[in-house]
Each structure stands twice: as C-alpha cells, then as structure tokens.
Write an enzyme that holds these catalytic residues in place. Structure first.
Site, PDB file in Angstrom:
ATOM      1  N   TYR A 293      45.378  50.080  32.161  1.00 30.12           N
ATOM      2  CA  TYR A 293      45.199  49.132  32.707  1.00 30.12           C
ATOM      3  C   TYR A 293      44.874  47.464  32.489  1.00 30.12           C
TER       4      TYR A 293
ATOM      5  N   GLN B 288      44.244  44.566  33.532  1.00 31.05           N
ATOM      6  CA  GLN B 288      43.338  43.579  34.224  1.00 31.05           C
ATOM      7  C   GLN B 288      42.301  42.342  33.721  1.00 31.05           C
ATOM      8  N   THR B 289      41.591  42.828  33.127  1.00 28.97           N
ATOM      9  CA  THR B 289      40.899  41.687  32.447  1.00 28.97           C
ATOM     10  C   THR B 289      41.338  40.490  31.598  1.00 28.97           C
TER      11      THR B 289
ATOM     12  N   GLY C 140      42.200  48.527  26.881  1.00 31.28           N
ATOM     13  CA  GLY C 140      42.250  49.806  26.278  1.00 31.28           C
ATOM     14  C   GLY C 140      43.945  50.606  25.246  1.00 31.28           C
TER      15      GLY C 140
ATOM     16  N   ARG D  92      10.308  67.698  12.735  1.00 33.38           N
ATOM     17  CA  ARG D  92       9.363  66.951  11.207  1.00 33.38           C
ATOM     18  C   ARG D  92       7.959  67.080  12.237  1.00 33.38           C
TER      19      ARG D  92
ATOM     20  N   GLN E  83       4.859  60.128  21.889  1.00 33.22           N
ATOM     21  CA  GLN E  83       6.470  60.979  21.620  1.00 33.22           C
ATOM     22  C   GLN E  83       7.109  61.376  23.106  1.00 33.22           C
TER      23      GLN E  83
ATOM     24  N   ARG F 233       7.507  58.873  25.740  1.00 36.34           N
ATOM     25  CA  ARG F 233       8.293  57.930  25.084  1.00 36.34           C
ATOM     26  C   ARG F 233       9.932  58.921  25.741  1.00 36.34           C
TER      27      ARG F 233
ATOM     28  N   GLY G  56      13.429  56.888  10.547  1.00 38.79           N
ATOM     29  CA  GLY G  56      13.854  56.583  10.052  1.00 38.79           C
ATOM     30  C   GLY G  56      15.325  57.513   9.591  1.00 38.79           C
TER      31      GLY G  56
ATOM     32  N   GLU H 211      33.988  48.286  33.278  1.00 43.74           N
ATOM     33  CA  GLU H 211      34.147  48.765  34.250  1.00 43.74           C
ATOM     34  C   GLU H 211      33.612  48.277  35.277  1.00 43.74           C
TER      35      GLU H 211
HETATM   36  C1  LIG Z   1      31.410  58.950  25.808  1.00 45.45           C
HETATM   37  C2  LIG Z   1      32.890  58.074  25.570  1.00 45.45           C
HETATM   38  C3  LIG Z   1      32.583  57.136  26.805  1.00 45.45           C
HETATM   39  C4  LIG Z   1      34.583  57.070  26.629  1.00 45.45           C
HETATM   40  C5  LIG Z   1      34.549  55.936  27.745  1.00 45.45           C
HETATM   41  C6  LIG Z   1      34.642  56.560  28.735  1.00 45.45           C
HETATM   42  C7  LIG Z   1      35.632  56.558  30.611  1.00 45.45           C
HETATM   43  C8  LIG Z   1      35.362  55.542  30.706  1.00 45.45           C
HETATM   44  C9  LIG Z   1      36.800  55.197  31.251  1.00 45.45           C
HETATM   45  C10 LIG Z   1      37.706  53.881  30.566  1.00 45.45           C
HETATM   46  C11 LIG Z   1      36.707  52.760  30.334  1.00 45.45           C
HETATM   47  C12 LIG Z   1      37.597  51.996  28.696  1.00 45.45           C
HETATM   48  C13 LIG Z   1      37.323  50.724  29.291  1.00 45.45           C
HETATM   49  C14 LIG Z   1      37.221  50.214  30.965  1.00 45.45           C
HETATM   50  C15 LIG Z   1      38.256  49.545  31.264  1.00 45.45           C
HETATM   51  C16 LIG Z   1      38.036  48.072  32.066  1.00 45.45           C
HETATM   52  O1  LIG Z   1      36.747  48.013  31.993  1.00 45.45           O
HETATM   53  S1  LIG Z   1      38.889  47.908  33.741  1.00 45.45           S
HETATM   54  C17 LIG Z   1      38.451  46.386  34.254  1.00 45.45           C
HETATM   55  C18 LIG Z   1      36.828  46.567  35.281  1.00 45.45           C
HETATM   56  N1  LIG Z   1      36.922  45.203  35.560  1.00 45.45           N
HETATM   57  C19 LIG Z   1      35.609  45.529  36.821  1.00 45.45           C
HETATM   58  O2  LIG Z   1      34.644  46.447  37.389  1.00 45.45           O
HETATM   59  C20 LIG Z   1      35.490  44.194  37.361  1.00 45.45           C
HETATM   60  C21 LIG Z   1      34.558  43.781  38.080  1.00 45.45           C
HETATM   61  N2  LIG Z   1      34.850  42.844  39.448  1.00 45.45           N
HETATM   62  C22 LIG Z   1      35.222  43.143  40.211  1.00 45.45           C
HETATM   63  O3  LIG Z   1      35.059  44.849  40.396  1.00 45.45           O
HETATM   64  C23 LIG Z   1      35.015  41.999  41.911  1.00 45.45           C
HETATM   65  O4  LIG Z   1      35.766  41.266  41.484  1.00 45.45           O
HETATM   66  C24 LIG Z   1      33.821  42.374  42.324  1.00 45.45           C
HETATM   67  C25 LIG Z   1      32.528  41.713  41.273  1.00 45.45           C
HETATM   68  C26 LIG Z   1      33.225  43.330  43.417  1.00 45.45           C
HETATM   69  C27 LIG Z   1      34.572  41.139  43.739  1.00 45.45           C
HETATM   70  O5  LIG Z   1      35.290  40.954  43.880  1.00 45.45           O
HETATM   71  P1  LIG Z   1      35.727  40.562  45.266  1.00 45.45           P
HETATM   72  O6  LIG Z   1      36.794  40.823  45.650  1.00 45.45           O
HETATM   73  O7  LIG Z   1      35.814  38.472  44.595  1.00 45.45           O
HETATM   74  O8  LIG Z   1      34.696  40.623  46.803  1.00 45.45           O
HETATM   75  P2  LIG Z   1      33.693  40.109  47.236  1.00 45.45           P
HETATM   76  O9  LIG Z   1      32.451  40.120  46.510  1.00 45.45           O
HETATM   77  O10 LIG Z   1      34.440  38.627  47.622  1.00 45.45           O
HETATM   78  O11 LIG Z   1      33.351  41.130  48.126  1.00 45.45           O
HETATM   79  C28 LIG Z   1      34.566  41.102  49.476  1.00 45.45           C
HETATM   80  C29 LIG Z   1      34.344  43.119  50.229  1.00 45.45           C
HETATM   81  O12 LIG Z   1      35.477  43.652  48.959  1.00 45.45           O
HETATM   82  C30 LIG Z   1      33.785  44.973  49.340  1.00 45.45           C
HETATM   83  N3  LIG Z   1      34.291  45.678  47.741  1.00 45.45           N
HETATM   84  C31 LIG Z   1      34.430  44.763  46.282  1.00 45.45           C
HETATM   85  N4  LIG Z   1      35.014  45.547  45.835  1.00 45.45           N
HETATM   86  C32 LIG Z   1      35.282  46.830  46.108  1.00 45.45           C
HETATM   87  C33 LIG Z   1      35.563  47.995  45.597  1.00 45.45           C
HETATM   88  N5  LIG Z   1      35.703  48.509  44.804  1.00 45.45           N
HETATM   89  N6  LIG Z   1      35.869  49.098  46.971  1.00 45.45           N
HETATM   90  C34 LIG Z   1      36.066  48.519  47.822  1.00 45.45           C
HETATM   91  N7  LIG Z   1      35.382  47.384  48.714  1.00 45.45           N
HETATM   92  C35 LIG Z   1      35.103  46.446  47.560  1.00 45.45           C
HETATM   93  C36 LIG Z   1      32.724  44.191  49.221  1.00 45.45           C
HETATM   94  O13 LIG Z   1      31.908  44.989  49.026  1.00 45.45           O
HETATM   95  C37 LIG Z   1      33.388  43.307  50.010  1.00 45.45           C
HETATM   96  O14 LIG Z   1      32.845  43.375  51.332  1.00 45.45           O
HETATM   97  P3  LIG Z   1      32.074  43.114  52.659  1.00 45.45           P
HETATM   98  O15 LIG Z   1      32.201  44.058  53.547  1.00 45.45           O
HETATM   99  O16 LIG Z   1      33.026  41.510  53.047  1.00 45.45           O
HETATM  100  O17 LIG Z   1      30.628  42.990  52.249  1.00 45.45           O
HETATM  101  C1  FAD Z   2      35.332  48.571  25.323  1.00 42.19           C
HETATM  102  C2  FAD Z   2      35.761  47.517  26.425  1.00 42.19           C
HETATM  103  C3  FAD Z   2      36.665  47.927  27.214  1.00 42.19           C
HETATM  104  C4  FAD Z   2      37.226  47.714  27.831  1.00 42.19           C
HETATM  105  N1  FAD Z   2      38.386  48.352  28.121  1.00 42.19           N
HETATM  106  C5  FAD Z   2      39.250  47.170  29.595  1.00 42.19           C
HETATM  107  C6  FAD Z   2      40.557  47.387  29.881  1.00 42.19           C
HETATM  108  O1  FAD Z   2      41.215  49.276  29.568  1.00 42.19           O
HETATM  109  N2  FAD Z   2      40.918  47.446  30.549  1.00 42.19           N
HETATM  110  C7  FAD Z   2      40.424  45.628  31.326  1.00 42.19           C
HETATM  111  O2  FAD Z   2      41.510  45.417  32.543  1.00 42.19           O
HETATM  112  N3  FAD Z   2      38.990  45.425  30.317  1.00 42.19           N
HETATM  113  C8  FAD Z   2      38.446  45.676  29.803  1.00 42.19           C
HETATM  114  N4  FAD Z   2      37.210  45.757  29.446  1.00 42.19           N
HETATM  115  C9  FAD Z   2      36.882  44.067  29.973  1.00 42.19           C
HETATM  116  C10 FAD Z   2      35.817  44.542  30.812  1.00 42.19           C
HETATM  117  O3  FAD Z   2      36.026  45.343  32.016  1.00 42.19           O
HETATM  118  C11 FAD Z   2      34.822  42.963  31.937  1.00 42.19           C
HETATM  119  O4  FAD Z   2      34.272  42.821  29.915  1.00 42.19           O
HETATM  120  C12 FAD Z   2      33.749  43.113  32.461  1.00 42.19           C
HETATM  121  O5  FAD Z   2      34.501  43.591  33.689  1.00 42.19           O
HETATM  122  C13 FAD Z   2      33.007  42.451  32.421  1.00 42.19           C
HETATM  123  O6  FAD Z   2      33.658  40.687  32.906  1.00 42.19           O
HETATM  124  P1  FAD Z   2      33.519  40.234  31.322  1.00 42.19           P
HETATM  125  O7  FAD Z   2      33.672  40.427  30.058  1.00 42.19           O
HETATM  126  O8  FAD Z   2      34.180  38.512  32.293  1.00 42.19           O
HETATM  127  O9  FAD Z   2      31.938  39.315  31.643  1.00 42.19           O
HETATM  128  P2  FAD Z   2      31.291  37.771  32.327  1.00 42.19           P
HETATM  129  O10 FAD Z   2      32.021  38.299  34.219  1.00 42.19           O
HETATM  130  O11 FAD Z   2      31.712  36.737  32.209  1.00 42.19           O
HETATM  131  O12 FAD Z   2      29.603  38.251  32.391  1.00 42.19           O
HETATM  132  C14 FAD Z   2      29.680  37.275  31.312  1.00 42.19           C
HETATM  133  C15 FAD Z   2      27.994  37.434  31.899  1.00 42.19           C
HETATM  134  O13 FAD Z   2      27.381  36.641  33.406  1.00 42.19           O
HETATM  135  C16 FAD Z   2      26.512  37.126  34.189  1.00 42.19           C
HETATM  136  N5  FAD Z   2      27.385  37.117  35.372  1.00 42.19           N
HETATM  137  C17 FAD Z   2      28.630  37.509  36.083  1.00 42.19           C
HETATM  138  N6  FAD Z   2      29.084  37.206  37.200  1.00 42.19           N
HETATM  139  C18 FAD Z   2      28.075  36.352  37.311  1.00 42.19           C
HETATM  140  C19 FAD Z   2      27.293  36.502  39.275  1.00 42.19           C
HETATM  141  N7  FAD Z   2      28.204  35.934  40.362  1.00 42.19           N
HETATM  142  N8  FAD Z   2      25.752  36.755  39.016  1.00 42.19           N
HETATM  143  C20 FAD Z   2      25.195  36.973  37.765  1.00 42.19           C
HETATM  144  N9  FAD Z   2      25.452  36.683  36.901  1.00 42.19           N
HETATM  145  C21 FAD Z   2      26.660  36.984  36.307  1.00 42.19           C
HETATM  146  C22 FAD Z   2      26.947  38.950  34.078  1.00 42.19           C
HETATM  147  O14 FAD Z   2      25.954  39.580  34.246  1.00 42.19           O
HETATM  148  C23 FAD Z   2      27.423  38.827  31.865  1.00 42.19           C
HETATM  149  O15 FAD Z   2      25.633  38.444  32.292  1.00 42.19           O
HETATM  150  C24 FAD Z   2      37.421  45.645  28.130  1.00 42.19           C
HETATM  151  C25 FAD Z   2      35.867  45.358  27.756  1.00 42.19           C
HETATM  152  C26 FAD Z   2      34.904  46.269  26.817  1.00 42.19           C
HETATM  153  C27 FAD Z   2      34.045  46.090  26.284  1.00 42.19           C
END
Ligand SMILES: CCCCC/C=C\C/C=C\C/C=C\CCC(=O)SCCNC(=O)CCNC(=O)[C@H](O)C(C)(C)COP(=O)(O)OP(=O)(O)OC[C@H]1O[C@@H](n2cnc3c(N)ncnc32)[C@H](O)[C@@H]1OP(=O)(O)O
Ligand code: FAD
Length: 602
Positions: free
Chosen positions: A81, A83-84, A123, A256, A276, A279, A347, A370
């Site tokens: 996936y 995206q980032t 990933g 312990r 303990q 906490r 430790g 995420e």
């Molecule tokens: C033990 C072992 C552990 C192993 C792990 C196990 C499981 C996990 C598996 C994999 C994890 C590994 C990798 C992770 C993969 C990734 O990280 S993928 C990338 C993830 N990236 C993000 O999550 C990005 C975060 N940012 C956002 O989601 C968006 O940028 C935002 C912050 C939501 C802002 O979006 P934007 O388009 O600017 O929207 P805005 O804030 O303007 O809002 C507009 C309206 O849209 C609504 N909205 C936003 N998001 C959603 C949504 N997801 N669904 C529905 N609606 C959404 C928002 O509420 C606003 O609505 P209004 O009605 O207008 O208020």
């Molecule tokens: C182990 C790992 C696996 C990942 N796997 C994937 C993957 O498979 N696919 C993928 O697409 N991505 C993946 N990612 C990326 C991940 O989704 C992003 O790192 C995550 O969404 C955070 O975004 P960023 O790194 O831009 O953080 P930033 O947004 O740059 O965060 C930096 C700091 O800024 C702050 N900040 C940012 N915006 C605001 C705001 N509006 N207001 C206040 N504070 C703010 C945050 O709180 C944080 O303290 C992975 C990351 C990790 C660590």
C-alpha cells in the site's frame, strides 16, 4: 545476532511458507491473519493481506476485484500500500506523486516530480512486493482532481527486477532489533511510468476513454476506507500486545521476591507491594477493556461496511471517529504500558529473553503508522465539534455520541457518589464520564470561535474515546458471562479501568465540576481496595489469555514460573558466549594489560 540481510531472508522464508500454507489450505483472510500472528512477524504478509487486498476490495470495481484479487489470493502477485511519501504522510491531500492521463495512448503516466514525492515507508515495497496500490494526484484535461488509487506492477514476475522507470529499494534499518528490521519498508521513485487506464481503481471515480473525470455517487472519503479497516484491526492488535506484556509482568511479579523476609522466612513477592499493584493492575484492566472495545469496534466496522453496500453512508463519520480515536488511545496506552512493564520487571525486563524489548519495538510504531495518534484525535475533535453544533440546532445525536443528546442533564448534574462503595455503581461511573466528555466538548466548541485550541480539542477527544471504552466494558458485563466468579472479577477490572482514569485525569473531572475533590479521593480509596481484591486472582486473570510459552516468547512469563533457570539457559545461547576468551582480547586487551603490568613493576 543475525545481520539485517540474514534477518530479512529468514523472515522471507517464514512468510513464503505462510503464504504457501495459506493457498494450500485455502485459508480465509481471517485465518491468514491468525497465521501471521503465529509467525509473529509484522512482515510481508501484513501489507498484502491487511492493506493491498482491502484497498482493491474497497476502491476497485467488480471487474477490477475479479482480476486482481484472484491473483492476490493465490499469491501470484504480492502487493503493498504505497501512500506515504518522503515529504507527506499525515496530510494525504498533500501527496505529490502524479498520475496524468494521456488520451493518445489511453494510459496514466505515473511520476515522482520531486524528491519529496518519493514513496517512502510502504511495508514490503523495498524488496518483496511485485505490485502496489499507489496513491497519486489524478490529472486529466489539465486539471488536478486530487488523490486517487492506482494499481501498479513494480517488478518483473520473471526475475523480480524493477520495471523500467522504477527505482526501488529499502529505506534502511529501523527502531528495534527484530521484527520491523526484518521488514523491507521501501522507497520508490517513478520516472514517467505508463500504466493502462483500467488500472485506476474506479469504484469511487472514473476517467473515460476521452479523459473526462466522472465522480461516482459515493463519498470521496471512501478513498480512506482501507485505513479505517486497518485502524480497527490495530485496536485488536493493541489489546493482544498489551495482554502479552501484562501476562509477563504479572507472572514474573508473582515469582520475584525482594525484601520483607522475617526471621529468615521467605522474602515478599513484588506483586504484593501496593506500588507494584497500582502501576500494573490498571494495565491488566486495560488489556480486558481494549479486548472488549476491539470486539465492539469490529462489529461496528462490519455494520458500517454492510450499510455501505446498500449505499447508506450515514454511519461513515461515526466509523471514522471511532476507528481513529480508538486506534489512537489504545496504541498510545499500550506502548506506554509495555515500556512500564519492562520497568516493573526490574533489570530482567530489559533482557531480550524477557520478550518485552521486542514487544515494545514492534508496538511503539503503531502510535504513528496508520495515522499519527495526535492527527487522528484531532479528527475526532472535528467530529465532536460538528456534533455539538448539530445538538445546538436540535438534531438528536446517535451512536457513540447519543449521550450528547442528554445535554440539559449532563451539563449541570452532580455525581451521586457519597461513599467509597458508590464508586462500584456502573451507572454513577458512566454518568461521570459522559458529563466530563460532554462538558469538555462544549467548552472547546465555545472557545473555538475565540482562539481555536488544538489542546482543548485533543483532550475532549480523549475524554470521548475513554467514555466509549468504559461504556463498552460496562455493556459487556450486562451480557451472560460463563464461568463461576468470572463476572465478579471482570466487574473489579472494569472498576479499576474507570477509576484509574478518574485518578489520572482528575483535573478534567474537577475543572468541569463532574466530581468534587472528596469524590476524587473516595475514588482513589476504592481503587486501592480493588487492587487488593484483584491480587489473589491476578495470575489466573493473565493465564486466562491462554498464551503458549512459544507465543509469549518470554523467560520471565513462563507458565511454569521456572524463570531463573530459563534466564540462565538463555544467557549461554548468546553468540558472545561461544568462546570463553572474547574475540579482540589478543589485539586490544592483552597488550594494554601486559604493558600496564610491566609499568607497575618498574
Ligand atoms: C503485533 C504486530 C503489529 C503489526 C501490525 C498489525 C496490523 C497493522 C498492519 C499494518 C500496519 C503497517 C503499516 C501501516 C500502513 C500505513 O501507515 S498506511 C498510511 C497511513 N496513513 C494515514 O493514516 C494518513 C493519515 N491522514 C489521513 O487519514 C487524512 O490525511 C486526514 C488526517 C483524515 C485528513 O484528510 P483530509 O482529506 O485532509 O480530510 P479533512 O480533515 O479535511 O476532512 C474532510 C472530511 O473527511 C472526513 N474524513 C477524513 N478521513 C476519513 C475517513 N478515513 N473516513 C471517513 N471520513 C473521513 C472528515 O471527518 C471530514 O468530514 P467533515 O464532515 O467534512 O468534517
Ligand atoms: C513501521 C511503519 C510502517 C509504515 N508502513 C506504511 C505503509 O505500509 N504504507 C504507507 O503508506 N505508509 C506507511 N507508514 C507511514 C505512516 O503511515 C506515516 O508515518 C504516518 O501516517 C505519520 O505521518 P508522517 O510520518 O507524515 O508524520 P507527520 O504528520 O509528519 O508527524 C510529525 C509530527 O507532526 C505532528 N502533526 C502533523 N500534523 C499535525 C496537525 N495538523 N496538528 C498537530 N500536529 C500535527 C504529528 O503529531 C507528529 O508529532 C509506516 C510508518 C511506520 C513507522
């Protein structure tokens, strides 16, 4: 200690075996994910199953799903996936990768226009994935229509070499020694790579053969649907990780003994010390609380998904707020708890053989991936502000904000608690949490016009999410619970979960007038009594997680409690102990010692 290349190869072997068994046994996604947990490597299979497949299911047309999922389920292709980017992660709308439609060839040209547009973090992207769902700015007829998903082949299915125009690699070592370092989070740059138009995921929007952009009748937020799905799975993962750490710390705390021996008698079990317990037992209660709220969240997600099938989008905002909020609160609490469990084991908690350092390293990133936890809670705050204004205009809120409809009562009610015992009343607890959440949201809404404070919104969001977790725990206890005495123990844990939050956030409860200082101290008194009542069953309550020693992976958390011999045995397995005299003695130590010895005889 394996090098990163050896670690990667070893994990790839495990993952390939898991995939092979998945196909041979025709496992469902659920079963494949359980297998993932068994091999316990947050590695390659995660993004393929957890994000690549759901993205195609959620954003692909029927035809696209048929074509691509058939190959994905058979592991004929391996997806991630993407995206980032290097320059943007949280701000999805800020992504820079472009997908420009070329009507002359009926193709999209995928391109990384800047260094910061390099895909970064996905990933499995670095060395494993053959395909990806790539998120890019869709440009057609000279207009930028924002972020959309595209399926791209990245590597040859013959020899795994990157396709022309694609520069791809691993982003390098990461935090922690094990699991995530075996994962090839990748970097990718695209140099005008052409893909057929039908590889744009077209359930949410289409581009016609002539290049016309057509938005379908579904909310554009469905583009984020995969993240909503993963966030709800992460809540379950957090509860599992937390319960593993708690299982280790409770069992070890029972083994312990330090101080307290009288007349040569046995020393005291550290689990008997009040410090303990104060906490550790809130984490024990949180492990159960997160498991129950994770079960509810999975139901909510399934319910919303079914509604989406019939084009009912009414609960989409609730699903976003709940998954974002619960992912944020549970992963932050879990990471903090695992770190504290290391300290609770003294430790030995810092030894890799305790299992805790790896558990911490694998789960701390969940506070960021995420969706950064602060960014997600600000989304919840936005949702709450919108709900408060809807209530003000007479609209009755539903779902997890239904309590806001009781605004007249909750804005002025006083807690009914007068005695320590009153804090065992679930209704009294629920009302206090509802009043706190509502008053903080209203305060934030009233101040928003003056100086919009992110902190107020953030804290109101935390209060709302904690109310959800407490409510779901209370509701769980209203169900039929099998097993003699189980319900009674869970009631104590529910009390510990709620009252430890009142203790931790007493400032909120006092400043919003939800409780008085006396009621706050009664809550603390009640909490201390609950710790003492839970102590006799603490080991049974972690045994109930039913983790095998293999899965727990901890010399401290062994079911048989034979900790010291396990620690001793593990120590000698370390490669450093392969020789009695360490490598380097002859070159570095011996000359120094000899020279100093000679000098001392002069
Ligand atoms: C033990 C072992 C552990 C192993 C792990 C196990 C499981 C996990 C598996 C994999 C994890 C590994 C990798 C992770 C993969 C990734 O990280 S993928 C990338 C993830 N990236 C993000 O999550 C990005 C975060 N940012 C956002 O989601 C968006 O940028 C935002 C912050 C939501 C802002 O979006 P934007 O388009 O600017 O929207 P805005 O804030 O303007 O809002 C507009 C309206 O849209 C609504 N909205 C936003 N998001 C959603 C949504 N997801 N669904 C529905 N609606 C959404 C928002 O509420 C606003 O609505 P209004 O009605 O207008 O208020
Ligand atoms: C182990 C790992 C696996 C990942 N796997 C994937 C993957 O498979 N696919 C993928 O697409 N991505 C993946 N990612 C990326 C991940 O989704 C992003 O790192 C995550 O969404 C955070 O975004 P960023 O790194 O831009 O953080 P930033 O947004 O740059 O965060 C930096 C700091 O800024 C702050 N900040 C940012 N915006 C605001 C705001 N509006 N207001 C206040 N504070 C703010 C945050 O709180 C944080 O303290 C992975 C990351 C990790 C660590």
């Amino acid at each position: 200690m394996l090098s990163r290349k050896e670690l990667f190869k070893d994990t790839l072997k495990k993952a390939a075996h898991a995939w092979k068994r998945t196909v041979e046994l025709h496992l469902t996604e659920e079963e494949a994910n359980l297998l993932r947990l068994y091999i316990d490597q947050p590695g390659y299979v995660d993004l393929h199953w957890v994000m690549f497949v759901p993205a195609i299911k959620g954003q692909g047309t029927e035809e696209q799903q048929k074509k691509w999922l058939t190959m994905a389920y058979k592991f004929q292709i391996i997806g991630t996936y993407a995206q980032t980017e290097l320059g943007h992660g949280s701000n999805v709308q800020g992504l820079e990768t472009t997908a420009t439609f070329d009507p002359s060839t009926d193709e999209f040209i995928m391109h990384s226009p800047t260094l910061t547009s390099s895909k970064w973090w996905p990933g499995g992207l670095g060395k494993t994935s053959t395909h990806a769902v790539v998120y890019a700015r869709l440009i057609t007829e000279g207009k930028d229509y924002g972020i959309h998903g595209f399926i791209m082949q990245l590597r040859s299915l013959d020899d795994h070499s990157p396709l022309p125009g694609i520069t791809i690699g691993d982003i390098g070592g990461k935090f922690g020694s094990g699991a995530y370092n075996s994962m090839d989070n990748g970097v990718m740059r695209l140099d005008h790579v052409r893909i057929p138009r039908d590889q744009m995921l077209m359930r949410l929007a289409q581009v016609t053969r002539e290049g016309k952009y057509v938005h379908s009748d579904v909310p554009k937020q469905l583009l984020y649907g995969t993240m909503v799905y993963v966030r709800q799975t992460i809540v379950a993962d957090a509860s599992r990780a937390l319960s593993r750490a708690v299982c280790i710390a409770v069992r070890y705390g029972a083994i312990r003994k330090q101080f307290g021996s009288k007349a040569g008698g046995p020393e005291t079990q550290v689990l008997n010390y009040k410090t303990q317990q104060s906490r550790l037992f809130p984490f024990l209660a949180s492990a159960y609380a997160f498991r129950f709220v994770g079960q509810w969240l999975k139901w909510l997600y399934t319910d919303v998904t079914q509604k989406l099938e019939s084009k009912d989008f009414s609960t989409l905002p609730e699903a976003h707020a709940c998954t974002a909020g619960l992912k944020s609160v549970t992963t932050s609490a879990t990471a903090d708890a695992i770190e504290e469990c290391q300290k609770l084991c003294g430790g030995h908690g810092y030894l890799n053989s305790s299992g805790l350092p790896e558990l911490f390293a694998v789960n701390l990133p969940a506070c960021t991936y995420e969706g950064d936890n602060v960014v997600l809670l600000l989304q919840v705050a936005r949702f709450l502000m919108k709900t408060v204004s809807q209530v003000a205009s007479g609209k009755q809120p539903v779902g997890t904000t239904a309590y806001m409809g009781n605004i007249q009562h909750l804005m002025q009610c006083k807690s009914v608690v007068n005695t320590v015992e009153d804090w065992l009343n679930p209704a009294a607890i629920k009302e206090v949490f509802e009043a706190r959440a509502l008053r903080m949201a209203v305060n934030c809404a009233q101040n928003i016009s003056k100086a919009p404070s992110q902190e107020e919104g953030f804290e109101a969001a935390v209060a709302h999410v904690q109310l959800i977790i407490v409510t779901k725990f209370i509701e769980k206890l209203q169900e039929d619970i099998l097993g003699h005495g189980v319900k009674e123990q869970l009631q104590k844990l529910c009390g510990i979960y709620a009252l430890h939050l009142i203790h931790k956030h007493l400032g909120d409860f006092l400043s919003t007038g939800c409780v008085t200082a006396r009621q706050g101290s009664l809550a603390n008194e009640r909490l201390g009594k609950l710790y003492a009542q839970v102590r006799p069953n603490a080991v049974a309550l972690v045994d109930a997680f039913d983790y095998t020693d293999h899965y727990l992976g901890s010399a401290l958390g062994r079911y048989d409690g034979d900790v010291y011999s396990a620690l001793y045995k593990e120590a000698w397995k370390d490669p450093l102990n392969e020789t009695v005299v360490p490598d380097g003695y002859q070159e570095h130590l011996r000359p120094l010692l000899k020279q100093q010895l000679k000098l001392s005889r002069l």
